[in-house]
Design an enzyme around this catalytic site. Structure first.
Site, PDB file in Angstrom:
ATOM      1  N   HIS A  49       0.815  -1.211   0.000  1.00  0.00           N
ATOM      2  CA  HIS A  49       0.000   0.000   0.000  1.00  0.00           C
ATOM      3  C   HIS A  49       0.853   1.266   0.000  1.00  0.00           C
ATOM      4  O   HIS A  49       0.333   2.349   0.284  1.00  0.00           O
ATOM      5  CB  HIS A  49      -0.916   0.007   1.230  1.00  0.00           C
ATOM      6  CG  HIS A  49      -1.943  -1.072   1.231  1.00  0.00           C
ATOM      7  ND1 HIS A  49      -2.956  -1.148   0.303  1.00  0.00           N
ATOM      8  CD2 HIS A  49      -2.112  -2.142   2.056  1.00  0.00           C
ATOM      9  CE1 HIS A  49      -3.722  -2.211   0.557  1.00  0.00           C
ATOM     10  NE2 HIS A  49      -3.216  -2.837   1.606  1.00  0.00           N
ATOM     11  N   ARG A  74       7.233  -6.201   2.972  1.00  0.00           N
ATOM     12  CA  ARG A  74       5.981  -6.769   2.476  1.00  0.00           C
ATOM     13  C   ARG A  74       5.810  -6.442   1.001  1.00  0.00           C
ATOM     14  O   ARG A  74       5.661  -5.270   0.630  1.00  0.00           O
ATOM     15  CB  ARG A  74       4.770  -6.241   3.253  1.00  0.00           C
ATOM     16  CG  ARG A  74       3.464  -6.894   2.763  1.00  0.00           C
ATOM     17  CD  ARG A  74       2.284  -6.592   3.661  1.00  0.00           C
ATOM     18  NE  ARG A  74       1.814  -5.219   3.549  1.00  0.00           N
ATOM     19  CZ  ARG A  74       0.664  -4.774   4.060  1.00  0.00           C
ATOM     20  NH1 ARG A  74      -0.123  -5.613   4.733  1.00  0.00           N
ATOM     21  NH2 ARG A  74       0.308  -3.506   3.935  1.00  0.00           N
ATOM     22  N   ASP A  88      16.677 -11.848  -3.927  1.00  0.00           N
ATOM     23  CA  ASP A  88      17.984 -11.528  -4.492  1.00  0.00           C
ATOM     24  C   ASP A  88      18.439 -10.134  -4.082  1.00  0.00           C
ATOM     25  O   ASP A  88      19.643  -9.871  -3.957  1.00  0.00           O
ATOM     26  CB  ASP A  88      17.954 -11.627  -6.015  1.00  0.00           C
ATOM     27  CG  ASP A  88      17.982 -13.061  -6.516  1.00  0.00           C
ATOM     28  OD1 ASP A  88      18.182 -13.976  -5.697  1.00  0.00           O
ATOM     29  OD2 ASP A  88      17.794 -13.268  -7.734  1.00  0.00           O
ATOM     30  N   GLU A 153      -5.751 -12.492   6.885  1.00  0.00           N
ATOM     31  CA  GLU A 153      -6.560 -11.274   6.878  1.00  0.00           C
ATOM     32  C   GLU A 153      -7.886 -11.440   6.139  1.00  0.00           C
ATOM     33  O   GLU A 153      -8.404 -10.498   5.544  1.00  0.00           O
ATOM     34  CB  GLU A 153      -5.762 -10.102   6.290  1.00  0.00           C
ATOM     35  CG  GLU A 153      -4.979 -10.405   5.038  1.00  0.00           C
ATOM     36  CD  GLU A 153      -4.047  -9.281   4.640  1.00  0.00           C
ATOM     37  OE1 GLU A 153      -4.264  -8.131   5.068  1.00  0.00           O
ATOM     38  OE2 GLU A 153      -3.108  -9.532   3.869  1.00  0.00           O
ATOM     39  N   ASP A 179      -8.119  -5.701   7.184  1.00  0.00           N
ATOM     40  CA  ASP A 179      -8.699  -6.445   6.068  1.00  0.00           C
ATOM     41  C   ASP A 179      -9.603  -7.565   6.561  1.00  0.00           C
ATOM     42  O   ASP A 179     -10.583  -7.913   5.895  1.00  0.00           O
ATOM     43  CB  ASP A 179      -7.588  -7.012   5.179  1.00  0.00           C
ATOM     44  CG  ASP A 179      -7.108  -5.998   4.157  1.00  0.00           C
ATOM     45  OD1 ASP A 179      -7.938  -5.523   3.367  1.00  0.00           O
ATOM     46  OD2 ASP A 179      -5.908  -5.670   4.156  1.00  0.00           O
TER      47      ASP A 179
END
Length: 266
Positions: A49, A74, A88, A153, A179
């Site tokens: 977000h 995240r 990576d 969620e 959520d």
């Protein structure tokens, strides 16, 4: 000179003691570094977000490196190609949003592991994760150098929480009440008793499975309730929310208050 792998968030959780942290959503390396030196245990650098891409994530990981804080990233989605890029890049600890089933969780484990145990593409010679092959045995030990956290969620995820927690290779589960509330038809009501009850149910189930469990809780009373319920890691604020509320408080000292009252932090 060979380098060593840094301690993972999973290792810190296994060592015991609650890990208390905050979101870093600004996309700013400077803000990330300020937060890294705050005394908190961990930071969640968000790209679901927040305005973050590969380049800005790299800059923030570099900015917080060397501080006594765990950086968890995240991604916007648990896509195997995207996860390969994040791993990576040197993001050791990833929190994957919207994991509803054990099958999803198992596929994420495969995305984290090299063949024959997974599908992660091999590019260690090109990657910051291995410090460009300066970490001896990186390929053989890569699975121990990363942390996979999955986010619960939705109503479906709550129904499947025990089976998700049982997936080998999932290092911890993180509960997202905002959520979850929306999934329950209670949009914006993460303090609703039904939402709190579902979160506390998940805490009990995950702890019974022997896995670390975390939660997002900006309201202090709610955070302390979940701490008392036994969460192992928690997020209690966000850089952008603190700046928003702090700048509003500053304005309120000198400018007559507008109608509308207080704003929610989350």
């Amino acid at each position: 000179m060979p380098l060593r792998v840094e301690q993972t968030f999973a290792a810190r959780l296994a060592a015991g003691g609650r890990q208390t942290g905050m979101w870093v959503c600004s996309g700013s390396p400077l803000v990330a570094e300020i937060c890294a030196g705050s005394g908190l245990d961990w930071l969640l650098i968000d790209a679901e977000h927040s305005p973050n891409g590969i380049e800005s994530l790299l800059a923030q990981l570099q900015a917080v490196h060397g501080y006594p804080v765990s950086a968890v990233v995240r991604p916007p989605i648990g896509d195997a190609v995207l996860l390969k890029q994040y791993l990576d890049l040197g993001a050791q600890n990833l929190l994957i949003p919207m994991v509803d089933t054990p099958e999803q969780a198992a596929e994420l484990v495969r995305a984290f592991r090299y063949p024959p145990h997974g599908i992660r593409g091999v590019g260690s010679a090109l990657a910051r994760a291995s410090r460009w092959n300066r970490i001896e045995g990186y390929l053989e030990n890569a699975a121990e150098s990363v942390t996979l956290l999955v986010q619960i969620e939705s109503v479906a995820a709550v129904d499947n929480v025990a089976s998700i927690a049982a997936v080998e290779g999932v290092d911890g589960l993180f509960l997202g009440p905002a959520d979850l509330a929306a999934s329950m038809g209670l949009l914006g009501q993460q303090e609703h008793p039904d939402v709190v009850s579902a979160v506390e149910h998940c805490i009990r189930v995950v702890k019974a499975a022997g896995k670390p469990v975390g939660v997002n809780a900006f309201a202090e009373a709610t955070a302390r309730r979940y701490i008392d319920a036994g969460v192992d890691f928690i997020l209690v604020g966000a850089d952008v929310a603190m700046l928003a509320r702090g700048s509003e408080a500053l304005a309120a000292k000198y400018i007559p208050a507008a109608e509308g009252g207080d704003r929610a932090s989350y």
